[in-house]
Design a protein around this motif. Structure first.
Motif, PDB file in Angstrom:
ATOM      1  N   LEU A  61      25.153  79.964  -4.182  1.00 35.68           N
ATOM      2  CA  LEU A  61      25.019  81.361  -3.791  1.00 35.68           C
ATOM      3  C   LEU A  61      24.010  81.526  -2.665  1.00 35.68           C
ATOM      4  CD1 LEU A  61      25.120  83.060  -7.304  1.00 35.68           C
ATOM      5  CD2 LEU A  61      26.779  83.374  -5.453  1.00 35.68           C
ATOM      6  N   LEU A  62      22.873  80.845  -2.754  1.00 30.30           N
ATOM      7  CA  LEU A  62      21.859  80.924  -1.701  1.00 30.30           C
ATOM      8  C   LEU A  62      22.406  80.401  -0.371  1.00 30.30           C
ATOM      9  CD1 LEU A  62      18.664  79.852  -3.677  1.00 30.30           C
ATOM     10  CD2 LEU A  62      19.096  82.089  -2.622  1.00 30.30           C
ATOM     11  N   ALA A  63      23.181  79.324  -0.409  1.00 25.30           N
ATOM     12  CA  ALA A  63      23.767  78.782   0.821  1.00 25.30           C
ATOM     13  C   ALA A  63      24.757  79.769   1.434  1.00 25.30           C
ATOM     14  CB  ALA A  63      24.441  77.443   0.547  1.00 25.30           C
ATOM     15  N   SER A  64      25.553  80.405   0.594  1.00 24.00           N
ATOM     16  CA  SER A  64      26.545  81.357   1.093  1.00 24.00           C
ATOM     17  C   SER A  64      25.866  82.613   1.642  1.00 24.00           C
ATOM     18  CB  SER A  64      27.512  81.728  -0.022  1.00 24.00           C
ATOM     19  OG  SER A  64      28.490  82.602   0.464  1.00 24.00           O
ATOM     20  N   SER A  91      18.072  85.854   3.977  1.00 24.41           N
ATOM     21  CA  SER A  91      17.184  85.181   3.025  1.00 24.41           C
ATOM     22  C   SER A  91      15.855  85.911   3.011  1.00 24.41           C
ATOM     23  CB  SER A  91      16.987  83.711   3.401  1.00 24.41           C
ATOM     24  OG  SER A  91      16.328  83.621   4.642  1.00 24.41           O
ATOM     25  N   ASP A  92      15.165  85.801   1.915  1.00 22.72           N
ATOM     26  CA  ASP A  92      13.801  86.309   1.842  1.00 22.72           C
ATOM     27  C   ASP A  92      12.999  85.366   0.942  1.00 22.72           C
ATOM     28  OD1 ASP A  92      14.142  87.117  -0.864  1.00 22.72           O
ATOM     29  OD2 ASP A  92      14.721  89.124  -0.274  1.00 22.72           O
ATOM     30  N   GLU A  93      11.768  85.687   0.718  1.00 22.77           N
ATOM     31  CA  GLU A  93      10.857  84.788  -0.004  1.00 22.77           C
ATOM     32  C   GLU A  93      10.954  84.902  -1.522  1.00 22.77           C
ATOM     33  OE1 GLU A  93       9.093  82.494   1.649  1.00 22.77           O
ATOM     34  OE2 GLU A  93      10.109  83.283   3.432  1.00 22.77           O
TER      35      GLU A  93
END
Length: 174
Positions: A61-64, A91-93
């Motif tokens: 999910l993060l990659a997408s 993206s965020d922290e």
């Protein structure tokens, strides 16, 4: 990945892959692709190409979410133009649960819009504010303009009991 969108104008289908800048023009009379046009957004530069399987759902999910992709292609018969939606990577922290990542994946934080003439030349681009619209599926073209859903479930003012739309109008060059 094989996701794509398509729109019809007269006897042609315009096929828009989510992970490629090209739009293919398919002629329904000859049943063949008659043109391939590179229609690149200035905001789309990094697709999510998967060479090895991700280690977890969260990683996938993060990659997408973190990669760029195109989305829905709509034809506007009233103004004889196309709208090609896209999502720049985000993206965020913060660390999120899988449930929250799925919500972010479904209602992407950042959405952009390309306006194309009938020959697929880019007339302009616009990037909406973070969580302003939901461009996943709930949109349509009407006589007054392009109706975009303001029902992004990640927006602070989201209310699932109310359907809200933003009517977008463009001044088309003569």
């Amino acid at each position: 990945m094989s996701n794509f969108s398509w729109a019809r104008r007269e006897n042609k289908l315009y096929i828009s892959p989510w992970y490629h800048h090209e739009i293919q023009v398919f002629d329904m009379d000859s049943e063949s692709v008659v043109d391939r046009v590179i229609v690149k957004s200035e905001n789309i530069n990094r697709f999510n190409y998967v060479n090895i399987p991700p280690g977890s759902h969260e990683e996938a999910l993060l990659a997408s979410i973190g990669s760029d992709q195109y989305g829905i292609l709509l034809y506007d018969k009233y103004r004889d133009c196309f709208y090609r939606f896209y999502n720049p990577g985000y993206s965020d922290e913060n660390a999120y649960s899988t449930e929250v990542l799925w919500k972010i994946y479904r209602s992407r934080p950042v959405t952009g819009l390309m306006v194309l003439d009938r020959d697929l030349n880019v007339l302009g681009e616009y990037v909406f504010e973070k969580f302003q619209i939901h461009a996943g599926s709930n949109m349509f073209v009407g006589k007054k303009g392009l109706y975009l859903s303001l029902n992004n479930e990640n927006s602070p003012d989201f209310n699932e009991e109310i359907l809200r739309y933003l009517v977008v109008q463009f001044n088309m060059p003569e």
